[in-house]
Every structure is written in C-alpha cells, then in structure tokens.
Motif scaffolding. Structure first.
Motif, mmCIF file in Angstrom:
data_model
loop_
_atom_site.group_PDB
_atom_site.id
_atom_site.type_symbol
_atom_site.label_atom_id
_atom_site.label_comp_id
_atom_site.label_asym_id
_atom_site.label_seq_id
_atom_site.Cartn_x
_atom_site.Cartn_y
_atom_site.Cartn_z
ATOM 1 N N VAL B 445 0.827 -1.208 0.000
ATOM 2 C CA VAL B 445 0.000 0.000 0.000
ATOM 3 C C VAL B 445 0.862 1.260 0.000
ATOM 4 C CG1 VAL B 445 -0.210 0.152 2.519
ATOM 5 C CG2 VAL B 445 -2.024 1.040 1.077
ATOM 6 N N ARG B 446 2.077 1.152 0.551
ATOM 7 C CA ARG B 446 2.955 2.323 0.607
ATOM 8 C C ARG B 446 3.352 2.780 -0.800
ATOM 9 N NH1 ARG B 446 5.290 -0.199 5.534
ATOM 10 N NH2 ARG B 446 4.752 1.178 7.226
ATOM 11 N N HIS B 447 3.406 1.847 -1.736
ATOM 12 C CA HIS B 447 3.804 2.217 -3.098
ATOM 13 C C HIS B 447 2.690 2.957 -3.819
ATOM 14 C CE1 HIS B 447 6.912 -1.288 -3.025
ATOM 15 N NE2 HIS B 447 7.268 -0.274 -2.295
ATOM 16 N N PHE B 448 1.480 2.888 -3.276
ATOM 17 C CA PHE B 448 0.379 3.623 -3.905
ATOM 18 C C PHE B 448 0.269 5.025 -3.337
ATOM 19 C CE2 PHE B 448 -0.554 0.016 -6.107
ATOM 20 C CZ PHE B 448 -0.991 -1.064 -5.352
ATOM 21 N N GLN B 449 1.027 5.268 -2.262
ATOM 22 C CA GLN B 449 0.983 6.595 -1.673
ATOM 23 C C GLN B 449 1.952 7.496 -2.415
ATOM 24 O OE1 GLN B 449 2.284 5.306 2.233
ATOM 25 N NE2 GLN B 449 0.382 5.986 3.089
ATOM 26 N N TYR B 602 -0.073 -10.464 15.709
ATOM 27 C CA TYR B 602 0.903 -9.409 15.456
ATOM 28 C C TYR B 602 0.393 -8.624 14.256
ATOM 29 C CZ TYR B 602 5.013 -6.879 13.965
ATOM 30 O OH TYR B 602 5.862 -5.872 13.586
ATOM 31 N N ILE B 603 0.264 -7.323 14.429
ATOM 32 C CA ILE B 603 -0.390 -6.522 13.400
ATOM 33 C C ILE B 603 0.516 -5.402 12.921
ATOM 34 C CG2 ILE B 603 -2.328 -4.959 12.988
ATOM 35 C CD1 ILE B 603 -3.900 -6.735 14.946
ATOM 36 N N ASP B 604 0.677 -5.381 11.634
ATOM 37 C CA ASP B 604 1.418 -4.295 10.988
ATOM 38 C C ASP B 604 0.382 -3.591 10.105
ATOM 39 O OD1 ASP B 604 4.419 -4.183 8.869
ATOM 40 O OD2 ASP B 604 2.989 -2.652 9.475
ATOM 41 N N PRO B 605 -0.182 -2.468 10.547
ATOM 42 C CA PRO B 605 -1.305 -1.873 9.818
ATOM 43 C C PRO B 605 -1.070 -1.666 8.323
ATOM 44 C CG PRO B 605 -1.109 -0.844 11.955
ATOM 45 C CD PRO B 605 0.071 -1.764 11.814
ATOM 46 N N PRO B 606 0.064 -1.092 7.907
ATOM 47 C CA PRO B 606 0.246 -0.973 6.459
ATOM 48 C C PRO B 606 0.256 -2.332 5.766
ATOM 49 C CG PRO B 606 1.807 0.423 7.600
ATOM 50 C CD PRO B 606 1.179 -0.458 8.635
ATOM 51 N N GLN B 607 0.807 -3.332 6.449
ATOM 52 C CA GLN B 607 0.849 -4.674 5.869
ATOM 53 C C GLN B 607 -0.556 -5.238 5.734
ATOM 54 O OE1 GLN B 607 3.390 -6.282 4.500
ATOM 55 N NE2 GLN B 607 1.910 -7.831 3.923
ATOM 56 N N GLU B 608 -1.409 -4.948 6.703
ATOM 57 C CA GLU B 608 -2.789 -5.446 6.629
ATOM 58 C C GLU B 608 -3.519 -4.798 5.461
ATOM 59 O OE1 GLU B 608 -3.479 -8.025 8.382
ATOM 60 O OE2 GLU B 608 -1.539 -7.736 9.363
ATOM 61 N N VAL B 667 7.632 -3.104 -14.700
ATOM 62 C CA VAL B 667 6.532 -2.554 -13.891
ATOM 63 C C VAL B 667 5.821 -3.705 -13.185
ATOM 64 C CG1 VAL B 667 4.350 -1.303 -13.985
ATOM 65 C CG2 VAL B 667 6.224 -0.657 -15.511
ATOM 66 N N PRO B 668 5.815 -3.707 -11.862
ATOM 67 C CA PRO B 668 5.068 -4.764 -11.169
ATOM 68 C C PRO B 668 3.575 -4.540 -11.317
ATOM 69 C CG PRO B 668 6.112 -3.284 -9.588
ATOM 70 C CD PRO B 668 6.490 -2.795 -10.930
ATOM 71 N N ILE B 669 2.844 -5.629 -11.456
ATOM 72 C CA ILE B 669 1.402 -5.550 -11.707
ATOM 73 C C ILE B 669 0.672 -5.308 -10.401
ATOM 74 C CG2 ILE B 669 -0.582 -6.742 -12.716
ATOM 75 C CD1 ILE B 669 1.736 -6.111 -14.656
ATOM 76 N N THR B 670 -0.237 -4.352 -10.420
ATOM 77 C CA THR B 670 -1.004 -4.016 -9.222
ATOM 78 C C THR B 670 -2.494 -4.193 -9.500
ATOM 79 O OG1 THR B 670 -1.343 -1.706 -9.816
ATOM 80 C CG2 THR B 670 0.717 -2.259 -8.686
ATOM 81 N N LEU B 671 -3.274 -4.029 -8.450
ATOM 82 C CA LEU B 671 -4.723 -4.096 -8.570
ATOM 83 C C LEU B 671 -5.216 -3.126 -9.633
ATOM 84 C CD1 LEU B 671 -7.632 -4.724 -7.542
ATOM 85 C CD2 LEU B 671 -7.264 -2.978 -5.797
ATOM 86 N N GLU B 730 -2.070 6.311 -12.473
ATOM 87 C CA GLU B 730 -1.094 6.066 -13.538
ATOM 88 C C GLU B 730 -1.143 4.610 -13.983
ATOM 89 O OE1 GLU B 730 2.902 6.182 -12.250
ATOM 90 O OE2 GLU B 730 3.740 6.119 -14.264
ATOM 91 N N ALA B 731 -1.218 3.708 -13.014
ATOM 92 C CA ALA B 731 -1.257 2.276 -13.331
ATOM 93 C C ALA B 731 -2.486 1.948 -14.163
ATOM 94 C CB ALA B 731 -1.254 1.466 -12.031
#
Lengths: 200, 754
Positions: B445-449, B602-608, B667-671, B730-731
């Motif tokens: 999700v960080r890469h979409f920011q 164990y929760i990493d919010p950005p990871q979730e 380019v990595p494929i995203t949603l 952009e994607a």
C-alpha cells in the motif's frame, strides 16, 4: 535539579580579586579547564548524619562538567550539552536527556562571563554579605517548577568559589566545599576519553 | 410500434431517470473507509487495525513547530498561530499538554500505594538474577550525588528508589521544556527555539472540499508568521494529495475533453455526435449510480470511481450508433439505425451486464457495488441509445463527412491488401510464457501513496527534533478477564525483553496480580532481607525504621493519560490489550512470538492494508477470468465455440500483451493495472462483436471507423491517465492505454475484413 547544574558550573569558574563578586570574578580562559577538589556533605532529613563524599571536578566552560566521586562511592557523572550521563565500564549511560540544556548553558555562559550579578534569567540575586576576604551571594529561583525542588543557592567565595549550599524544598540540603583550584590547558587537563565524553 | 408511442417511451425514460436520480441522491452517503470494502466476516487483524485507528485518532492529529533563534519571537509566532487558527473556523482543538502532565502525575499517584508490587523491567531482571547488590550500590550513588534524577530520597518507604525507577521506565521519550510564563512547550535545537503546537481535528477530513478548505485557511496563517515552520499530520498529506488530484483532474481532464471534442468535430464535422455521446454517458452514470444507491444505500468511493469508469464503455455505443447512421437511409425511423447494430449492440450490453451481474455473488461489498453500478449504467446507456438515438440524427440521407469516409476506406484498403497471418498471435502466445515466469505483483500500500516530498521532508525534520507518534506495529490480544489479558501480555513481553525489543504495554503499568505477587516476593527475598540493613549501615543509620505496606494488589486499571489509552480497549465483555512496537525490525520473529497463542495477533497496519489490496488483486484476476469465461459461454451458445473464440481472441491477446509489455518494462502488476484490463476486456469485446456481426462490407458500412473513433476516445479519456503522478491512477491509465491500443490492432487485423 537542572538549575543546580547551571549554578554549579557557573559559580565554580568565578574568581574574585576583591571582596566583591563583581570585582573578583574572572573567566576561565578559552580552551582551559578548571580543576578543583570537592567535599560534599549531603544532609538528608531521614538520616541523622550527613553523607560525605569527596572527589574531583573538571569544568570546561560552554561544554560541560565531569563530577568524579572518589570516596565514598566511586562514580563519574558527565553533564554536557546533550544531557546527564553516568560512566559505566568506560561508556556514558544517559540518566537524563538535556531537554533544558539551553537554559543550563545560558546560565552557565552568563556566570562564566561574569555577568550573573547583572541579572540571571529565572533567579533573584541577593548579596548577603561581603568583606575583604569573602563574599556571600544568594540565588533564589523565580520559576515555580524549580521552586518545587530547590529553594535557594548560597554561594561563598573570595578569589575562587569556596562553598555552595543547595537548599531543597523538602528540607534536605547539600553543602559542597571546593579546594585546590587549578586552571589547566584543555589538552593537559582532559584525557582523550574525557574530551570525547564532553564533545559527544 | 408507432412513432407516438416511441416518443412516449423516450420521455418516460427521461422522466424515470430524473426521478430515480433525485430519489437516490437525496440522502447519498459516500464511504471512504477502506475497511468498508471488506466482507462482513472481516479478518480479526483488520478489526484490530480499525479499533486502533479509532482509539488513537492518528488521522486527526496535527503537529506544527514554529522556530526562531530568538525565543521571544518564536513564542510570539506561536501566539499568532493560535489566534489565527481560532478565528479561521477550522475545527482544530489544541491538545492540552498541561492537563496531560497532570494526568501522568495522577496516574503515578494512583499507583504509588502499590509500589511494593511494581518493578521496572530492569530491576526485575536484576532481582531475578540475584543482583540486589547492584540495586543497593545504585541507591547509594543516588544518595551521594547532588544530581539526583529520581527525586528526593524516601528512605522509610522506598530506600532503594524502586518506584522512581519504575516511573522513569514508563515515561514518554519526549521531555519538553515549558515556558514558565505561558506554559507553552518548546525544545531547543542548534540555537533555534521551536515551540510546539499539538492539535487534533474534531472530525476526519475525508472530503476533497474539507481538505481544500484546510489549505486555503491554514497556509496564509503559517506564511504570515515569518518564522521557520514545520508541520506534519495525515490531514496535510490528504490535502496535498487532493490538491494534486484536482490539478490533474483539471489538467488531464481538460486535455482529454479538448482532444475528444476536437476529434469528434474534426471527423464528423458536427457537434451532434458529441452531444449524443455526452447524453449517453450522463444517462449511464445517472442510471448506474441511482441503481447502486437504491440497492445499497451508500457507495464506497472506490466503487464509485471504478464503476463509473466501466460505464465509459457506453460512449462506444453512441459512436457505433452514429457511425451506423452514416450508412442508414431511414435515420429517423425508430429502429432504422438500430437494426444494423443487431445483435452486436444488445449482445455487448448483455454480455457485460451478465458478467457484472455475477460479480454481485462475490462477498466483497466493493466489488458488488461496482458491479451493480456498472451493469445498471450500461443498461441505462443502452436504453438511452435506443430511445434517444434518432433525436440526434439529421433527417434525410446525407453522405458521410469526408474525413470519416477517408478513415473507413483507408482501413478497408489496408485490410484487403494484407495477407492473413497468425504470426502476431503466435508471438503473443510465446511472450505469454515470458510473462508467467517473470511477472511481478505489487500489493504494498505504501507504493500507492504518492506522498508530497515537501511534507515528507518536514516530517523527517520534526522527527529529528521530537518523538512523534506514528502508526506502530503492535500485538493485539483479547481475553475475557483483565487478569487473563495481563498474563497473556506478560508472556509476550518477557520474550520481547529477551530479544531486546522496545515496547509499550498495559502490563508494564498494571502487572498481572500473579506478577505483582512475584515482584513482592523478589523485593522481599532478594533485596530487602539481604541488603536493607547493609544499606542503612553504610548511611550511618543503625536502626532503620521502614514503613509497612498494608495495601493489597492492584486489581484494576487506573485512569490512563491519553498517550497510554491505546494500550487498552474494552467492549462487550472482551478485554483487548495492545503491545506497541515503535521500531519493529524483524516481523518474522515477532510473528513467531504470537503464533502459539490464542486470540493474539501481530499486526502491521500498512501490511494489513497491503493484504487487503492483495486480496482484491487476486479477486480481480478471477473476475477478469470469470467475465471472459461467461462471455465465451454466451457466445458459444449463440454462435458456436469456434466463433466465440474468434470474437474473444483479440481481447485475450491484448490483455496478455499488455502484461508482457508491463513486465518487460519492469513494472510490477497491481490491482489498478488489473482494473484497467477489466475495462479493456469489456471495451474490446464490443469492438469484436460489432465487426463480427456487421452485415455489409467495409465499403458500405462504417464499423472500422466506429471502432477507430471508439479506440481514440478511450485513449484520450483513460489512456491519458498514464501521465498522472498518482500511482494508482497512472497504473490504471497505462494498462488501458496499452490494452486498448493492442485490442484495436488485433480486432481490426483479424475481424476487420468482411
């Protein structure tokens, strides 16, 4: 507590050439260190006899202070711009971050420059007594935060600072006597390790 | 059907559309929360993320530093800032740092009676290892130095300074100075005094208007201070993103609209096709959004945006209708033009609606809303094309505009000369193997920011001066009682201590009763009994009098200061504790700690959130496959499997080639790439359907022209999004740009010749 550091640094570098603090105050030359022995008597209200410790103090103005207790319980404390540290196994361990370092060192600079009698931020200064051989000054904090812990500093000296008494709000007081004052060049007074402690 | 009845239908449809739009938009509600995209059976981890975000209100926090070398000027700037914000109308409330100090003081006052059971982790470890002597020596040093950091000595109640050390271990990393006169907090950094303004918004600023409002009111205030200013907060990033998005919408949208208008006018020499296309799109959007609101009551912003983009397909219906009218003599007849588009036009609509309709069976609200919106929109657009098409056509038979005719003839001639070859298709098939082995996916999700770099630099500068609360990773534990919760926490914190990982937990403040009893035993057996007399003798007190403790164990949680409240959450009989990990380094090790425990995560919010994106990406891949499969089945039912594959092959190959190109470009494929491919599929199928089912030869019809115009308008409207600075947009745009281009080429080459 932080005001104690400031006052301690500042007054130790005061030299008096006359009975009056204004006339006798001298600054420690640049790149020089004041070295003095101290005997501290801590009077705690819950203990019938004072706790006595002795050691050596090294003051490098604008940089910091090394308080090395040799007796009764050896320890070395460092007060520098970045805070209060205790040396353990040769390494400084932080006891308190210097969040009020600005206040501490402003007071320190004022004292070392010999300007504290013209007005020291946060303190009321009173000349208690003076004669040809000694003067006595009292500093009372204006800041309510400091007043909760420290009620007054009493400073006595002649050409050098001879005694500081720190009076605490709970009735305890510390009586510190200074002797064997020396001024030495920086490189001779401080080891490379001590230089690093104060510079970091 | 008489013309009169046709007119009645036409205006009835318009009325119905307006009424539905009015009803559905009356109490519209648009959701922005990503968690609303999840099915009802939300993962436990996402529930904890949501609870944590609600409890901390991080999204609403704001920190502003005003600095100057002259402390008085910096103080004055703070006062000016405060006054400016009060009169600005911004719903910003300053955090009360004085009451925060009081709340901490109150907490430690509440805990003091239980000091015999409270130990810092360090002291506990010393006692467990029989190092009480170290604690004794430390106490003696503390008593003998004038530079006490633990406060005045209390030899009767706490001769070893255990409680002050416990308090110190809990305190905030930040220790600010406080201006004696005003009470404002500040720090000094390299001769500059920075006054700190902490505040929070009373409501989260999600809407574009609210974010725009924030910048319009705040920026002039900050510029007017004439001092150094640093600011940070999620709201600023959101506002910067909104400003960027609006600029792009205006710029890209303006360019896009201009290109489309120029193209349509240049080719058709008339504004009628443009007017018709806008009418069809508007009816599609109105119909789709109305239906979605009527079914669901509220829509998620992502469903609205992507569902709306899928409706963009309907502009092709308008273009094909208009191009078909160029070779239809009886334009004004209700079904004159429509007949030439049968069965391609309704088949295109039907296949898309069936495909989208089946998506409503997927248990993800976001997908369901998008499906209903898109299906309803396409159906609405189709009805508008059918009923309102003749109203936009000129009466009588008129030749096609020269440019339009030229395009059609050029393409037709090219196809006639071209020898049929399957080499390009084989190349695509071969390259698909390349895709399989080298394709990369990105769900982070960080890469979409697309964070504003100026704000990022300010945040870093602030973090270099003060400790700033950010979203940490954390352990979340649930239990049915407080004691059970605290014991669970202690199992984890003991391991964190072993791994030397810093943390903050409720059990540090309120140990379990079991731990408190252990502490009491450790203090008594390993410290008091062996060392207290020795300590007092060294102090010259030979008959020490110690206070006897009569208070029992701490069994409840005292009121917590605001920064500590996120450590605990209680609702509906469930006790939830959070162990915050400010600086996580090894997620695997942290996950390993919690794996053997029940009701612990164990929760990493950005990871979730990234996991959520991954879930949607995988789902989107299945959706594309499912829609393609349904279309193939439908066409196979109508025309046989061979024809079905012939019609769908260009769309399939164009999607594969798009993935190949993106992979080759690294380019990595995203949603969002896959969302674009879904659009490519829906649009591409229509190109093929119109060409496959045309009745006349290329010389007599304008289907090649229609496809060309459809492809160009799609590139101008969606493809230009590839130039956006927002990663997700952009994607999407890049995927559509490549996909539509390839789709047009393949469809024309393999279905263009009659």
């Amino acid at each position: 507590m932080r005001a104690i550091f400031a006052i301690l640094f500042s007054v130790l570098s005061i030299f008096s050439v006359d009975a009056s603090p204004q006339d006798t105050l001298k600054t420690v030359p640049k790149d020089s260190v004041l070295i003095t022995s101290f005997t501290q008597n801590r009077h705690l209200s819950s203990i019938p006899t004072p706790l006595i410790s002795t050691g050596t103090l090294k003051l490098w103005p604008q940089k910091g202070l090394i308080w090395a207790t040799e007796h009764s319980f050896p320890s070395t404390l460092i007060i520098s711009k970045s805070g209060l540290y205790q040396i353990e196994n040769g390494q400084p361990k932080v006891l308190e971050k210097a969040t009020q370092s600005d206040m501490v060192f402003k007071i320190l600079s004022a004292i070392l420059a010999g300007n504290f009698l013209k007005g020291l931020e946060g303190f009321d200064i009173t000349l208690v007594s003076q004669d040809k051989s000694q003067w006595h000054v009292k500093l009372a904090p204006q800041n309510s935060q400091i007043k909760n812990f420290i009620t007054a500093f009493s400073i006595q000296g002649h050409e050098q600072i001879q005694r500081i008494t720190i009076c605490r709000a709970n009735g305890d007081y510390d009586d510190i006597v200074f002797t064997n004052h020396k001024i030495a060049p920086l490189k001779k007074a401080l080891s490379s390790q001590e230089l690093r402690w104060l510079n970091d | 059907m008489t013309e009169g009845f046709y007119h009645f239908l036409r205006f009835s449809w318009l009325t119905l559309l307006l009424v539905l739009t009015g009803i559905s938009l009356k109490d519209q509600s648009i959701q922005f929360d990503l968690l609303a995209l999840l099915p009802d059976s939300k993962t436990e981890k996402m529930v904890h993320v949501r609870q944590f975000m609600d409890d901390t209100d991080i999204a609403k926090q704001v920190t502003i530093l005003v600095g100057h070398k002259d402390k008085k000027i910096a103080q004055k700037a703070l006062e000016t800032l405060r006054q400016g914000l009060q009169t600005s109308g911004l719903r910003l409330i300053e955090n009360d740092t004085k009451s925060l100090e009081k709340s901490y003081k109150a907490l430690f006052t509440d805990l003091y009676p239980y000091k015999a059971a409270l130990l810092s982790q360090q002291d506990r470890a010393l006692l467990q290892n029989n190092k009480g002597n170290d604690i004794e020596n430390r106490a003696l040093q503390e008593l003998n130095t004038p530079f006490s950091t633990l406060g005045p000595a209390n030899l009767a109640a706490d001769p070893f300074f255990l409680f002050p050390r416990y308090v110190t271990s809990l305190q905030n990393q930040n220790t600010f100075e406080r201006n004696a006169e005003t009470g404002d907090i500040f720090i000094t950094d390299q001769e500059t005094t920075w006054f700190i303004y902490h505040a929070h918004f009373t409501t989260p600023l999600f809407s574009l208007q609210a974010q725009k409002n924030l910048l319009e009111k705040l920026d002039p205030i900050l510029e007017g201070l004439k001092v150094d200013v640093l600011k940070t907060g999620a709201v600023f990033y959101g506002a910067a993103g909104a400003t960027q998005a609006q600029k792009e919408i205006s710029f890209i949208g303006g360019i896009s609209a201009l290109l489309i208008v120029l193209l349509l006018f240049f080719v058709f020499r008339s504004f009628a096709p443009l007017g018709f296309a806008l009418t069809v799109i508007a009816s599609g959007l109105a119909g789709g959004i109305s239906l979605a609101f009527l079914v669901y009551g509220s829509l998620h912003i992502l469903a609205l945006v992507f569902g709306g983009s899928l409706i963009g397909v309907c502009v092709d219906y308008a273009l094909h209708y208009y191009c078909a009218s160029l070779h239809t003599k009886d334009k004004k007849s209700s079904f004159g033009v429509l007949k030439s588009l049968m069965p391609a036009l309704p088949l295109g609509v039907l296949s898309s609606c069936i495909g989208y309709g089946l998506l409503t069976l997927v248990p993800f609200p976001g997908i369901q809303q998008m499906a209903v919106l898109a299906a309803g929109g396409l159906l609405s657009a189709f009805i508008t094309v059918t009923l309102w098409g003749p109203a936009f056509l000129k009466t009588g038979s008129q030749p096609a505009p020269p440019i339009a005719y030229k395009i059609q003839q050029t393409l037709s001639a090219f196809l006639e000369k071209r020898k049929p070859t399957s080499k390009p298709l084989l190349a695509v098939l071969f390259s698909s193997f390349f895709v399989i082995f080298f394709i990369n996916f990105d769900d982070n999700v960080r890469h979409f920011q697309s964070l504003d770099p100026v704000l990022k630099a300010q945040e870093s500068a602030i973090k270099s001066k003060i400790h700033l609360s950010t979203v940490p990773t954390f352990f979340a534990l649930s239990a049915s009682s407080l004691e059970e919760l605290l014991q669970q926490e202690e199992k984890i914190t003991d391991q964190l201590e072993t791994l030397n990982i810093s943390y903050k937990s409720l059990s540090q403040i309120v140990p379990s009763q079991k731990r408190q009893l252990e502490n009491q035993r450790l203090i008594q057996e390993n410290l008091i009994a062996p060392y207290v007399h020795s300590l007092f003798q060294k102090l010259g007190v030979f008959r020490p009098v110690l206070q006897q403790e009569t208070v029992g164990l701490l069994k409840s949680i005292p009121p917590l200061p605001a920064p500590l409240k996120p450590l605990f959450h209680q609702s509906k009989g469930t006790y939830t504790g959070r162990i915050l990990i400010p600086n996580p380094e090894n997620s695997e090790a942290l996950n390993d700690i919690v794996n053997p425990l029940e009701n612990a995560y164990y929760i990493d919010p950005p990871q979730e959130y990234s996991s959520l994106f991954k879930t949607y990406r995988l789902l989107m891949m299945k959706v594309i496959g499912a829609v393609l499969g349904i279309i193939i089945l439908l066409l196979a039912f109508l025309k046989g499997p061979k024809s079905a594959l012939k019609i769908t092959a260009p769309a399939m190959y164009s999607m594969i080639l798009t993935l190949v190109c993106l992979t080759a470009l690294g380019v990595p494929i995203t949603l969002f790439h896959l969302m674009g491919l879904l659009l490519v599929l829906c649009i591409g199928i229509d190109y093929a359907l119109f060409l496959f089912w045309r009745k006349d030869s290329n010389e007599k019809s304008f289907f090649l022209l229609a496809n060309t115009m459809a492809a160009l308008t799609t590139l101008f409207s969606f493809g230009v999004l590839a130039f956006s600075k927002t990663a997700a947009v952009e994607a999407f745009g890049l995927s559509v740009f490549l996909g539509i281009t390839f789709n047009f080429i393949f469809t024309t080459l393999y279905l263009g010749r009659k």
